[in-house]
Write a protein that holds these residues in place. Structure first.
Motif, PDB file in Angstrom:
ATOM      1  N   LEU A  98       0.822  -1.201   0.000  1.00  0.00           N
ATOM      2  CA  LEU A  98       0.000   0.000   0.000  1.00  0.00           C
ATOM      3  C   LEU A  98       0.859   1.255   0.000  1.00  0.00           C
ATOM      4  O   LEU A  98       0.616   2.194  -0.760  1.00  0.00           O
ATOM      5  CB  LEU A  98      -0.926  -0.008   1.212  1.00  0.00           C
ATOM      6  N   VAL A  99       1.890   1.279   0.843  1.00  0.00           N
ATOM      7  CA  VAL A  99       2.760   2.447   0.915  1.00  0.00           C
ATOM      8  C   VAL A  99       3.503   2.641  -0.403  1.00  0.00           C
ATOM      9  O   VAL A  99       3.674   3.769  -0.884  1.00  0.00           O
ATOM     10  CB  VAL A  99       3.738   2.303   2.096  1.00  0.00           C
ATOM     11  N   ASP A 100       3.949   1.560  -1.011  1.00  0.00           N
ATOM     12  CA  ASP A 100       4.672   1.672  -2.282  1.00  0.00           C
ATOM     13  C   ASP A 100       3.796   2.210  -3.397  1.00  0.00           C
ATOM     14  O   ASP A 100       4.286   2.880  -4.312  1.00  0.00           O
ATOM     15  CB  ASP A 100       5.243   0.312  -2.683  1.00  0.00           C
ATOM     16  N   SER A 101       2.499   1.926  -3.360  1.00  0.00           N
ATOM     17  CA  SER A 101       1.608   2.328  -4.443  1.00  0.00           C
ATOM     18  C   SER A 101       0.973   3.691  -4.225  1.00  0.00           C
ATOM     19  O   SER A 101       0.234   4.162  -5.086  1.00  0.00           O
ATOM     20  CB  SER A 101       0.495   1.278  -4.620  1.00  0.00           C
ATOM     21  N   MET A 102       1.231   4.352  -3.107  1.00  0.00           N
ATOM     22  CA  MET A 102       0.608   5.641  -2.831  1.00  0.00           C
ATOM     23  C   MET A 102       1.161   6.725  -3.747  1.00  0.00           C
ATOM     24  O   MET A 102       2.276   6.636  -4.244  1.00  0.00           O
ATOM     25  CB  MET A 102       0.827   6.036  -1.361  1.00  0.00           C
ATOM     26  N   MET A 103       0.361   7.762  -3.939  1.00  0.00           N
ATOM     27  CA  MET A 103       0.805   8.925  -4.685  1.00  0.00           C
ATOM     28  C   MET A 103       1.912   9.634  -3.901  1.00  0.00           C
ATOM     29  O   MET A 103       2.012   9.512  -2.678  1.00  0.00           O
ATOM     30  CB  MET A 103      -0.361   9.879  -4.935  1.00  0.00           C
ATOM     31  N   LEU A 104       2.743  10.385  -4.627  1.00  0.00           N
ATOM     32  CA  LEU A 104       3.888  11.031  -3.977  1.00  0.00           C
ATOM     33  C   LEU A 104       3.443  12.039  -2.922  1.00  0.00           C
ATOM     34  O   LEU A 104       4.135  12.217  -1.917  1.00  0.00           O
ATOM     35  CB  LEU A 104       4.754  11.725  -5.034  1.00  0.00           C
ATOM     36  N   GLU A 105       2.320  12.692  -3.140  1.00  0.00           N
ATOM     37  CA  GLU A 105       1.818  13.647  -2.146  1.00  0.00           C
ATOM     38  C   GLU A 105       1.522  12.943  -0.828  1.00  0.00           C
ATOM     39  O   GLU A 105       1.867  13.432   0.252  1.00  0.00           O
ATOM     40  CB  GLU A 105       0.562  14.321  -2.685  1.00  0.00           C
ATOM     41  N   ALA A 106       0.884  11.772  -0.893  1.00  0.00           N
ATOM     42  CA  ALA A 106       0.565  11.011   0.316  1.00  0.00           C
ATOM     43  C   ALA A 106       1.829  10.458   0.959  1.00  0.00           C
ATOM     44  O   ALA A 106       1.949  10.427   2.193  1.00  0.00           O
ATOM     45  CB  ALA A 106      -0.395   9.881  -0.015  1.00  0.00           C
ATOM     46  N   LYS A 107       2.796  10.020   0.160  1.00  0.00           N
ATOM     47  CA  LYS A 107       4.055   9.518   0.713  1.00  0.00           C
ATOM     48  C   LYS A 107       4.784  10.616   1.476  1.00  0.00           C
ATOM     49  O   LYS A 107       5.331  10.380   2.561  1.00  0.00           O
ATOM     50  CB  LYS A 107       4.945   8.986  -0.409  1.00  0.00           C
ATOM     51  N   LYS A 108       4.785  11.807   0.907  1.00  0.00           N
ATOM     52  CA  LYS A 108       5.454  12.922   1.582  1.00  0.00           C
ATOM     53  C   LYS A 108       4.794  13.228   2.918  1.00  0.00           C
ATOM     54  O   LYS A 108       5.476  13.425   3.943  1.00  0.00           O
ATOM     55  CB  LYS A 108       5.423  14.147   0.665  1.00  0.00           C
ATOM     56  N   ASP A 109       3.468  13.271   2.949  1.00  0.00           N
ATOM     57  CA  ASP A 109       2.759  13.546   4.205  1.00  0.00           C
ATOM     58  C   ASP A 109       3.040  12.461   5.243  1.00  0.00           C
ATOM     59  O   ASP A 109       3.229  12.760   6.437  1.00  0.00           O
ATOM     60  CB  ASP A 109       1.260  13.645   3.947  1.00  0.00           C
ATOM     61  N   LEU A 110       3.072  11.206   4.817  1.00  0.00           N
ATOM     62  CA  LEU A 110       3.321  10.113   5.752  1.00  0.00           C
ATOM     63  C   LEU A 110       4.749  10.169   6.280  1.00  0.00           C
ATOM     64  O   LEU A 110       4.987   9.945   7.479  1.00  0.00           O
ATOM     65  CB  LEU A 110       3.056   8.768   5.073  1.00  0.00           C
ATOM     66  N   LEU A 111       5.706  10.487   5.425  1.00  0.00           N
ATOM     67  CA  LEU A 111       7.101  10.580   5.875  1.00  0.00           C
ATOM     68  C   LEU A 111       7.274  11.716   6.872  1.00  0.00           C
ATOM     69  O   LEU A 111       7.952  11.548   7.905  1.00  0.00           O
ATOM     70  CB  LEU A 111       8.014  10.791   4.666  1.00  0.00           C
ATOM     71  N   LEU A 112       6.676  12.863   6.607  1.00  0.00           N
ATOM     72  CA  LEU A 112       6.778  13.981   7.552  1.00  0.00           C
ATOM     73  C   LEU A 112       6.136  13.618   8.887  1.00  0.00           C
ATOM     74  O   LEU A 112       6.642  14.008   9.954  1.00  0.00           O
ATOM     75  CB  LEU A 112       6.113  15.222   6.961  1.00  0.00           C
TER      76      LEU A 112
END
Length: 391
Positions: A98-112
């Motif tokens: 799921l994390v690998d397939s997320m959009m870059l915007e969502a990945k950035k929010d999750l990483l922050l």
């Protein structure tokens, strides 16, 4: 003080490919879309602006993917998805997928979000790679050392520096995303005109195609294949999935919809399609603005005893009028009615004999008071009832 090694280059994972039931063939550098007359001539060769935008997006995706694969961060993903209201893992797709397939915007929010919650010891080598990957140098963090784990006391300063760098690089990514999207913004409309024959569905199909174009922008690499050829796969898939969903009266997963339609198309009188409950989904949908004909038989509601909203309003209005009328009766008449029919809160209906004994009058007198009160109420309420119910 050691030297931080370079950030490793991450190859694209299988999750970067469009989600299709069958494997998507590789598109050659030949301008495939030109044969269909769908591509403006300058799409055949990459422009300098397109190449730079692709490099910026691919580099940003590689940085996010490397950071999201740190084993120290993964235990925080499940809680982060819940806190950020992102879709949780579902059957068939685990947390990692799921994390690998997320959009870059969502990945950035999750990483922050993870950077603000993490408090453990991060190995020095990974801390150096993480910092250098986002452009944080030893001048910004002179105490960082690949041979010394990052302590909990140093982590807030490290995380703050990293967050500033992530925001800076994300702004550059958004600018590159916008440039690449604008260069190919007409592709969804052109493909919708080609794939959608129903004019009433084209506007929605174009919107779905725009979402497919955004997915293509996020997944693009730095190869030599023109972006238009690559984006066509994503846009076409999004439009076809939309058309597939329109075949059913309710939302149906794409895989199940494909299977049902495939079985229905291959069914013959000799080999009918298997009888499964899901096949009822193939019933055609009925638009809300369709007028019923004389041959149509309305289906009964599941609970026919449920009163209509109009009846509820009429009943409430009638009760209010009755209460007002009761208040206009004399004290003696009102007392008899309240006790005779249990109208007051906490009162139960009483017999005429009990009321007579309690008040100290005869049974006939109580009956007469009741009769006069009911006649008075009937005279007042009869026109109101006729107006409400037409009776």
């Amino acid at each position: 003080m050691g030297v931080c090694p370079k950030t490793p280059v991450i190859s694209r994972s299988p999750s970067d490919a469009p989600a299709t039931a069958s494997e998507t063939p590789q598109v050659s550098a030949v301008p495939v879309l030109a044969e269909a007359g769908l591509v403006v001539p300058n799409f055949a060769v990459q422009s300098q602006e397109e190449r730079q935008a692709r490099q910026m997006i691919a580099r940003h995706r590689q940085r996010l993917d490397w950071a999201m694969h740190l084993p120290e961060f993964e235990p925080f993903f499940k809680e982060g998805l819940k806190e950020l209201s992102l879709p949780p893992p579902r059957r068939g797709i685990g947390l990692r997928g799921l994390v690998d397939s997320m959009m870059l915007e969502a990945k950035k929010d999750l990483l922050l979000w993870v950077l603000t919650r993490y408090r453990g010891l991060l190995p020095g080598v990974r801390a150096c790679r993480l910092a250098e990957g986002w452009g944080v140098t030893q001048n910004d963090l002179p105490w960082i050392d690949p041979d010394v784990p990052l302590s909990a006391t140093r982590w807030p300063q490290f995380a703050e520096r990293l967050q500033i760098a992530i925001h800076r690089e994300h702004r550059r990514y958004k600018e590159a995303q916008e440039r690449l999207y604008i260069l190919h913004h007409d592709l969804p409309e052109k493909l919708a005109l080609r794939l959608v024959y129903d004019p009433s569905k084209r506007a929605d199909a174009v919107q779905e195609g725009c979402l497919g174009l955004l997915h293509a922008v996020d997944k693009v690499d730095t190869g030599e294949i023109p972006f238009a050829n690559y984006a066509q796969q994503w846009i076409t898939r999004a439009i076809r999935n939309y058309l597939l969903g329109e075949r059913f009266p309710v939302h149906v997963p794409v895989n199940l919809a494909s299977q049902l339609l495939r079985e229905a198309s291959h069914a013959t009188p000799a080999t009918p399609a298997p009888l499964r409950p899901e096949r009822t989904l193939l019933q055609p949908r009925v638009p809300l603005d369709t007028l019923a004909t004389s041959d149509d038989r309305p289906q009964p509601l599941p609970d026919e005893s449920t009163p209509s909203p109009r009846d509820l309003l009429n009943r409430q209005e009638l009760l209010r009028v009755v209460q007002d009328m009761i208040n206009q009766l004399s004290d003696k008449q009102r007392e008899v009615l309240v006790r005779r029919y249990g109208l007051g809160a906490g009162h139960e209906a009483e017999t005429l004999m009990n009321i007579a004994q309690s008040i100290g009058i005869s049974h006939q007198q109580v009956s007469m008071r009741e009769k006069r009160a009911l006649e008075k109420l009937g005279t007042i309420l009869r026109p109101v009832y006729r107006e409400m119910y037409g009776k």
